[in-house]
Write a protein that holds these residues in place. Structure first.
Motif, PDB file in Angstrom:
ATOM      1  N   PHE A 119      -0.765  50.088  64.647  1.00 37.10           N
ATOM      2  CA  PHE A 119       0.197  50.795  63.803  1.00 37.10           C
ATOM      3  C   PHE A 119      -0.450  51.107  62.453  1.00 37.10           C
ATOM      4  N   GLU A 120      -0.002  52.205  61.844  1.00 34.90           N
ATOM      5  CA  GLU A 120      -0.490  52.569  60.507  1.00 34.90           C
ATOM      6  C   GLU A 120       0.686  52.702  59.559  1.00 34.90           C
ATOM      7  N   LEU A 121       0.452  52.375  58.293  1.00 36.40           N
ATOM      8  CA  LEU A 121       1.514  52.523  57.288  1.00 36.40           C
ATOM      9  C   LEU A 121       1.856  54.006  57.176  1.00 36.40           C
ATOM     10  N   SER A 122       3.149  54.330  57.230  1.00 42.73           N
ATOM     11  CA  SER A 122       3.514  55.746  57.189  1.00 42.73           C
ATOM     12  C   SER A 122       4.507  56.103  56.096  1.00 42.73           C
ATOM     13  N   LYS A 123       5.333  55.176  55.650  1.00 43.12           N
ATOM     14  CA  LYS A 123       6.296  55.499  54.585  1.00 43.12           C
ATOM     15  C   LYS A 123       6.628  54.257  53.788  1.00 43.12           C
ATOM     16  N   LEU A 124       6.946  54.500  52.534  1.00 40.92           N
ATOM     17  CA  LEU A 124       7.465  53.420  51.692  1.00 40.92           C
ATOM     18  C   LEU A 124       8.842  53.847  51.200  1.00 40.92           C
ATOM     19  N   TYR A 125       9.836  53.029  51.493  1.00 45.92           N
ATOM     20  CA  TYR A 125      11.180  53.281  50.969  1.00 45.92           C
ATOM     21  C   TYR A 125      11.409  52.274  49.845  1.00 45.92           C
ATOM     22  N   ARG A 126      11.074  52.710  48.638  1.00 44.60           N
ATOM     23  CA  ARG A 126      11.178  51.778  47.499  1.00 44.60           C
ATOM     24  C   ARG A 126      12.624  51.413  47.229  1.00 44.60           C
ATOM     25  N   GLY A 127      12.883  50.121  47.091  1.00 46.11           N
ATOM     26  CA  GLY A 127      14.223  49.640  46.747  1.00 46.11           C
ATOM     27  C   GLY A 127      15.216  49.696  47.888  1.00 46.11           C
ATOM     28  N   ALA A 128      14.767  50.067  49.096  1.00 47.75           N
ATOM     29  CA  ALA A 128      15.713  50.235  50.206  1.00 47.75           C
ATOM     30  C   ALA A 128      16.404  48.924  50.584  1.00 47.75           C
ATOM     31  N   VAL A 129      15.714  47.813  50.422  1.00 50.45           N
ATOM     32  CA  VAL A 129      16.346  46.527  50.776  1.00 50.45           C
ATOM     33  C   VAL A 129      17.467  46.217  49.777  1.00 50.45           C
ATOM     34  N   ASN A 130      17.266  46.617  48.525  1.00 51.77           N
ATOM     35  CA  ASN A 130      18.341  46.418  47.541  1.00 51.77           C
ATOM     36  C   ASN A 130      19.589  47.186  47.974  1.00 51.77           C
ATOM     37  N   GLU A 131      19.375  48.384  48.547  1.00 50.58           N
ATOM     38  CA  GLU A 131      20.517  49.180  49.047  1.00 50.58           C
ATOM     39  C   GLU A 131      21.137  48.504  50.271  1.00 50.58           C
ATOM     40  N   SER A 132      20.281  48.037  51.195  1.00 49.57           N
ATOM     41  CA  SER A 132      20.783  47.384  52.423  1.00 49.57           C
ATOM     42  C   SER A 132      21.620  46.157  52.082  1.00 49.57           C
ATOM     43  N   ARG A 133      21.218  45.475  51.016  1.00 52.37           N
ATOM     44  CA  ARG A 133      21.913  44.244  50.621  1.00 52.37           C
ATOM     45  C   ARG A 133      23.371  44.504  50.269  1.00 52.37           C
ATOM     46  N   ILE A 153       8.993  49.215  54.482  1.00 49.62           N
ATOM     47  CA  ILE A 153       7.741  49.901  54.799  1.00 49.62           C
ATOM     48  C   ILE A 153       7.811  50.351  56.255  1.00 49.62           C
ATOM     49  N   GLU A 154       7.541  51.637  56.474  1.00 46.35           N
ATOM     50  CA  GLU A 154       7.521  52.140  57.851  1.00 46.35           C
ATOM     51  C   GLU A 154       6.089  52.122  58.361  1.00 46.35           C
TER      52      GLU A 154
END
Ligand SMILES: CC(C)(COP(=O)(O)OP(=O)(O)OC[C@H]1O[C@@H](n2cnc3c(N)ncnc32)[C@H](O)[C@@H]1OP(=O)(O)O)[C@@H](O)C(=O)NCCC(=O)NCCS
Length: 159
Positions: A119-133, A153-154
């Motif tokens: 697998f390769e790093l393809s996307k960063l969703y900054r702060g997405a876990v804060n939203e999920s919380r 991180i995708e």
């Protein structure tokens, strides 16, 4: 150890919900702002006696497969690898063009595990876990190895 993989059946739904509650704190997952519920997903399980010791779930959409969860309860015995090989085989059989998944910024173990498997790093969703919380308040503020748990991180594999 010979690992036998079985496809999840509709009968497994209550157990899948329970497994997620025990291991992920709720009977749903949130990734990149989307909520995933067990009834939408397919999966494979590895059992020891009748205990689930490995579980992977996934969804196929628009010729892409997203792995929505991966768990191994016996580290370093090939369970994670076997389940990833299995979803890869399934993605190819279903003619998916891409296999991808989300992990979190603190999960250094998973980041290494997936990259070692192509697998390769393809996307960063900054702060997405804060939203999920906000929809899943059980997600801790501090993740593995004392790392603040903030970003998604995708990782992807083109097929
Ligand atoms: C990431 C995770 C699924 C890995 O599962 P695992 O069952 O330990 O994985 P494996 O045993 O296949 O591989 C782990 C290591 O053990 C080694 N190993 C030991 N015995 C092995 C065997 N019999 N067969 C294959 N690999 C073996 C592998 O080489 C591998 O090392 P490497 O990555 O340096 O190549 C597991 O750590 C986990 O469930 N973590 C918590 C949940 C999580 O973070 N999920 C992913 C986020 S979405």
């Amino acid at each position: 150890m010979e690992l036998e993989v079985r496809r999840l059946a509709p009968d497994d739904l209550p157990r899948l919900r329970q497994f997620w509650v025990e291991h992920w704190g709720a009977d749903f997952m949130v990734a990149h702002g989307e909520i995933y519920r067990p009834e939408q997903l397919q999966g494979f399980v590895i059992e020891e006696d009748s205990e689930w010791i490995g579980l992977v779930t996934f969804i196929i959409k628009d010729h892409e497969m997203e792995v929505t969860s991966l768990d191994s309860l016996r580290a370093g015995k090939g369970i994670g690898t076997t389940l990833i090989d299995k979803v890869l085989e399934e993605a190819r059989a279903k003619e998916c063009q891409r296999l991808f998944l989300i992990t979190t910024n603190d999960n250094l173990n998973a980041l290494g595990f997936y990259q070692r498997r192509g697998f390769e790093l393809s996307k960063l969703y900054r702060g997405a876990v804060n939203e999920s919380r906000k929809v899943k308040p059980g997600i801790p503020l501090i993740g593995e190895r004392n790392i603040p748990l903030r970003d998604e991180i995708e990782l992807e594999m083109m097929l």
